[in-house]
Design a protein around this motif. Structure first.
Motif, PDB file in Angstrom:
ATOM      1  N   LEU A 261      55.368 -27.883 -27.994  1.00 31.32           N
ATOM      2  CA  LEU A 261      54.860 -27.178 -26.700  1.00 31.32           C
ATOM      3  C   LEU A 261      54.290 -25.718 -26.831  1.00 31.32           C
ATOM      4  CD1 LEU A 261      58.066 -28.679 -24.742  1.00 31.32           C
ATOM      5  CD2 LEU A 261      55.508 -29.186 -24.229  1.00 31.32           C
ATOM      6  N   LYS A 262      53.532 -25.252 -25.950  1.00 32.81           N
ATOM      7  CA  LYS A 262      52.864 -24.135 -25.837  1.00 32.81           C
ATOM      8  C   LYS A 262      52.934 -23.593 -24.247  1.00 32.81           C
ATOM      9  CE  LYS A 262      48.063 -25.594 -25.490  1.00 32.81           C
ATOM     10  NZ  LYS A 262      48.367 -27.135 -25.545  1.00 32.81           N
ATOM     11  N   PRO A 263      52.659 -22.279 -23.883  1.00 33.65           N
ATOM     12  CA  PRO A 263      52.508 -21.756 -22.756  1.00 33.65           C
ATOM     13  C   PRO A 263      51.559 -22.522 -21.899  1.00 33.65           C
ATOM     14  CG  PRO A 263      52.995 -19.736 -24.222  1.00 33.65           C
ATOM     15  CD  PRO A 263      52.741 -21.138 -25.278  1.00 33.65           C
ATOM     16  N   GLY A 264      52.075 -22.529 -20.813  1.00 37.90           N
ATOM     17  CA  GLY A 264      50.966 -23.402 -19.842  1.00 37.90           C
ATOM     18  C   GLY A 264      50.976 -24.768 -19.804  1.00 37.90           C
ATOM     19  N   ASP A 265      51.658 -25.390 -20.742  1.00 37.21           N
ATOM     20  CA  ASP A 265      51.992 -27.014 -20.800  1.00 37.21           C
ATOM     21  C   ASP A 265      52.931 -27.376 -19.646  1.00 37.21           C
ATOM     22  OD1 ASP A 265      50.370 -27.350 -22.892  1.00 37.21           O
ATOM     23  OD2 ASP A 265      52.139 -27.719 -24.355  1.00 37.21           O
ATOM     24  N   VAL A 266      52.477 -28.382 -19.205  1.00 41.31           N
ATOM     25  CA  VAL A 266      53.429 -29.211 -18.118  1.00 41.31           C
ATOM     26  C   VAL A 266      54.222 -30.430 -18.677  1.00 41.31           C
ATOM     27  CG1 VAL A 266      53.488 -30.124 -15.619  1.00 41.31           C
ATOM     28  CG2 VAL A 266      51.943 -28.101 -16.257  1.00 41.31           C
ATOM     29  N   MET A 267      55.625 -30.511 -18.307  1.00 39.84           N
ATOM     30  CA  MET A 267      56.172 -31.570 -18.715  1.00 39.84           C
ATOM     31  C   MET A 267      56.599 -32.463 -17.352  1.00 39.84           C
ATOM     32  SD  MET A 267      58.774 -30.596 -21.709  1.00 39.84           S
ATOM     33  CE  MET A 267      59.360 -29.117 -20.950  1.00 39.84           C
ATOM     34  N   GLU A 268      56.397 -33.923 -17.384  1.00 41.95           N
ATOM     35  CA  GLU A 268      56.963 -34.383 -16.224  1.00 41.95           C
ATOM     36  C   GLU A 268      57.724 -35.782 -16.952  1.00 41.95           C
ATOM     37  OE1 GLU A 268      54.055 -34.718 -12.531  1.00 41.95           O
ATOM     38  OE2 GLU A 268      52.825 -34.839 -14.265  1.00 41.95           O
ATOM     39  N   LEU A 269      58.893 -35.792 -16.267  1.00 41.38           N
ATOM     40  CA  LEU A 269      59.870 -36.771 -16.719  1.00 41.38           C
ATOM     41  C   LEU A 269      60.154 -37.574 -15.662  1.00 41.38           C
ATOM     42  CD1 LEU A 269      60.302 -33.828 -18.141  1.00 41.38           C
ATOM     43  CD2 LEU A 269      62.634 -34.969 -19.039  1.00 41.38           C
ATOM     44  N   GLU A 270      60.602 -39.065 -15.865  1.00 42.52           N
ATOM     45  CA  GLU A 270      61.186 -39.767 -14.948  1.00 42.52           C
ATOM     46  C   GLU A 270      62.079 -41.111 -15.299  1.00 42.52           C
ATOM     47  OE1 GLU A 270      59.329 -42.694 -11.161  1.00 42.52           O
ATOM     48  OE2 GLU A 270      57.859 -41.899 -12.593  1.00 42.52           O
ATOM     49  N   ILE A 271      62.922 -41.376 -14.530  1.00 45.23           N
ATOM     50  CA  ILE A 271      63.964 -42.472 -14.979  1.00 45.23           C
ATOM     51  C   ILE A 271      64.174 -43.280 -14.073  1.00 45.23           C
ATOM     52  CG2 ILE A 271      66.192 -43.119 -15.985  1.00 45.23           C
ATOM     53  CD1 ILE A 271      66.398 -40.744 -17.547  1.00 45.23           C
ATOM     54  N   GLU A 272      64.056 -44.606 -14.114  1.00 42.17           N
ATOM     55  CA  GLU A 272      64.041 -45.603 -13.027  1.00 42.17           C
ATOM     56  C   GLU A 272      65.464 -45.350 -12.178  1.00 42.17           C
ATOM     57  OE1 GLU A 272      64.230 -50.304 -12.509  1.00 42.17           O
ATOM     58  OE2 GLU A 272      64.130 -49.380 -14.619  1.00 42.17           O
ATOM     59  N   GLY A 273      65.197 -45.002 -10.972  1.00 43.17           N
ATOM     60  CA  GLY A 273      66.112 -44.822  -9.765  1.00 43.17           C
ATOM     61  C   GLY A 273      66.725 -43.410  -9.967  1.00 43.17           C
ATOM     62  N   LEU A 274      66.360 -42.361 -10.703  1.00 42.59           N
ATOM     63  CA  LEU A 274      67.116 -41.086 -10.906  1.00 42.59           C
ATOM     64  C   LEU A 274      65.939 -39.900 -10.514  1.00 42.59           C
ATOM     65  CD1 LEU A 274      68.850 -41.445 -14.138  1.00 42.59           C
ATOM     66  CD2 LEU A 274      69.794 -41.925 -11.711  1.00 42.59           C
ATOM     67  N   GLY A 275      64.714 -40.597 -10.032  1.00 46.42           N
ATOM     68  CA  GLY A 275      63.984 -39.359  -9.573  1.00 46.42           C
ATOM     69  C   GLY A 275      62.970 -38.957 -10.649  1.00 46.42           C
ATOM     70  N   ARG A 276      62.147 -37.690 -10.472  1.00 40.77           N
ATOM     71  CA  ARG A 276      61.307 -37.049 -11.360  1.00 40.77           C
ATOM     72  C   ARG A 276      61.621 -35.514 -11.563  1.00 40.77           C
ATOM     73  NH1 ARG A 276      56.522 -39.925 -12.019  1.00 40.77           N
ATOM     74  NH2 ARG A 276      55.642 -37.992 -12.299  1.00 40.77           N
ATOM     75  N   GLN A 277      61.172 -35.014 -12.715  1.00 43.93           N
ATOM     76  CA  GLN A 277      61.392 -33.639 -12.844  1.00 43.93           C
ATOM     77  C   GLN A 277      60.010 -33.242 -13.302  1.00 43.93           C
ATOM     78  OE1 GLN A 277      63.709 -32.864 -16.328  1.00 43.93           O
ATOM     79  NE2 GLN A 277      65.752 -33.326 -15.127  1.00 43.93           N
ATOM     80  N   ARG A 278      59.792 -31.847 -13.366  1.00 44.77           N
ATOM     81  CA  ARG A 278      58.295 -31.453 -13.706  1.00 44.77           C
ATOM     82  C   ARG A 278      58.532 -29.834 -14.002  1.00 44.77           C
ATOM     83  NH1 ARG A 278      53.742 -28.436 -12.058  1.00 44.77           N
ATOM     84  NH2 ARG A 278      51.763 -29.597 -12.463  1.00 44.77           N
ATOM     85  N   GLN A 279      58.199 -29.530 -15.235  1.00 41.03           N
ATOM     86  CA  GLN A 279      58.413 -28.043 -15.615  1.00 41.03           C
ATOM     87  C   GLN A 279      57.283 -27.654 -16.335  1.00 41.03           C
ATOM     88  OE1 GLN A 279      61.096 -30.451 -17.946  1.00 41.03           O
ATOM     89  NE2 GLN A 279      62.051 -30.653 -16.114  1.00 41.03           N
ATOM     90  N   THR A 280      56.971 -26.413 -16.092  1.00 39.71           N
ATOM     91  CA  THR A 280      55.868 -25.710 -16.718  1.00 39.71           C
ATOM     92  C   THR A 280      56.266 -24.735 -17.787  1.00 39.71           C
ATOM     93  OG1 THR A 280      54.416 -25.666 -14.675  1.00 39.71           O
ATOM     94  CG2 THR A 280      53.863 -24.022 -16.352  1.00 39.71           C
ATOM     95  N   LEU A 281      55.718 -24.792 -18.999  1.00 43.40           N
ATOM     96  CA  LEU A 281      56.165 -23.939 -20.242  1.00 43.40           C
ATOM     97  C   LEU A 281      55.650 -22.346 -19.869  1.00 43.40           C
ATOM     98  CD1 LEU A 281      57.922 -25.021 -22.477  1.00 43.40           C
ATOM     99  CD2 LEU A 281      56.876 -26.613 -21.148  1.00 43.40           C
ATOM    100  N   ARG A 282      56.368 -21.519 -20.183  1.00 40.29           N
ATOM    101  CA  ARG A 282      55.898 -20.313 -20.267  1.00 40.29           C
ATOM    102  C   ARG A 282      56.530 -19.206 -21.138  1.00 40.29           C
ATOM    103  NH1 ARG A 282      58.896 -16.390 -17.181  1.00 40.29           N
ATOM    104  NH2 ARG A 282      60.354 -17.056 -15.683  1.00 40.29           N
ATOM    105  N   GLN A 283      56.287 -18.226 -21.808  1.00 36.97           N
ATOM    106  CA  GLN A 283      56.765 -17.526 -23.061  1.00 36.97           C
ATOM    107  C   GLN A 283      58.101 -16.965 -22.344  1.00 36.97           C
ATOM    108  OE1 GLN A 283      55.668 -17.898 -26.194  1.00 36.97           O
ATOM    109  NE2 GLN A 283      57.551 -16.872 -26.468  1.00 36.97           N
ATOM    110  N   GLY A 284      59.112 -17.012 -23.135  1.00 41.26           N
ATOM    111  CA  GLY A 284      60.244 -16.220 -22.571  1.00 41.26           C
ATOM    112  C   GLY A 284      60.278 -14.664 -22.989  1.00 41.26           C
TER     113      GLY A 284
END
Length: 284
Positions: A261-284
């Motif tokens: 992963l690199k800054p600006g990348d976007v992760m989206e996660l999903e599990i059936e019945g448990l909803g969705r997540q979405r995170q943007t990467l940035r430099q800490g």
């Protein structure tokens, strides 16, 4: 029931998502969604209150931040190489017993909060995982049936990992698993009555819209009941503790060549019945 916490970081309020998709603020009935409330039977009491009607609770405005669904846990316990196809991807033998490691509780973050790439990182990676939240203190449980009585519910976890820190700085994986924001959790804690079979849930993760992980909890080597029973032999599981149960194949480290992963990348996660997540990467 879908339990969640809404509001700015550090000032989240307990809430419930209704079947209609509306979110109601239940802070007038619930002090906090955390270990003592879970241990004391809070879910059952809240269900009784909601059965009398939800109209008295204020609606939460759309766009309000959603935090992690439970107060920061005392323990975040994770399981390594718990999917047969992921172990194959990693070129490692199937474990004969669960591989247990920990993530620092300070890595815990909201499901849509930014993920910070730590200073010095060259190999930050993703892992979609089924999370188990403990609902009652558990120690030396007698069997797997008893273990399930101690499960408060399920959620999505992203076991973000820095592979160089994890693998090239001694044998303790916790070094690569514990940076701040490395455990996005939520959006909901879904109670077991809504997830009758946690071993048949589809799960996926994309990076910048491209599918990286697509799997199912059916390929877990050690299932939910076994993990809770097994871990309770070695430590006390407190109400509110989180268990991240492992990931299916498709992590960046397993790609040829590896992709991280690199800054600006976007992760989206999903599990059936448990909803969705979405995170943007940035430099800490």
């Amino acid at each position: 029931m879908k339990l969640l916490r809404v509001g700015e970081a550090g000032a989240e309020r307990p809430a419930v998502m209704l079947e209609s998709g509306e979110i109601i603020d239940v802070s007038s009935a619930v002090g906090e969604i955390g270990g003592p409330w879970l241990e004391g039977g809070g879910v059952g009491r809240l269900a009784g209150v909601l059965a009398e009607g939800s109209d008295r609770f204020p609606r939460v405005d759309a766009g309000t931040r959603i935090g992690a669904p439970v107060v920061r846990p005392g323990h975040i316990i994770a399981i390594g190489l718990n999917y047969a196809d992921h172990a194959k991807e990693a070129g490692m033998d199937l474990p004969t017993e669960p591989i247990i490691f920990t993530k620092a509780p300070s890595s815990y973050s909201g499901p849509d909060d930014d993920v910070l790439i730590p200073p010095g990182s060259t190999k930050t990676d993703w892992e979609v995982e089924l999370g188990i939240v403990i609902g009652r203190s558990a120690e030396n449980l007698p069997d797997e049936a008893a273990a399930m009585e101690h499960v408060a519910g399920y959620c999505i976890c992203n076991d973000v990992s820095e592979r160089d820190f994890q693998l090239n700085h001694g044998p303790t994986w916790v070094k690569g698993k514990s940076a701040r924001t490395f455990c996005p959790t939520g959006p909901w804690l879904v109670t077991p009555d809504e997830i009758p079979d946690p071993q048949s849930l589809a799960m996926s993760l994309t990076v910048n819209g491209e599918v990286r992980q697509s799997g199912s909890t059916t390929t877990m080597i050690f299932g939910v009941a076994h993990l809770v029973h097994y871990i309770s032999k070695f430590m006390v599981l407190d109400a509110g503790d989180l268990i991240a149960t492992g990931t299916p194949p498709g992590v960046g480290m397993g790609m040829k060549p590896p992709v991280f992963l690199k800054p600006g990348d976007v992760m989206e996660l999903e599990i059936e019945g448990l909803g969705r997540q979405r995170q943007t990467l940035r430099q800490g």
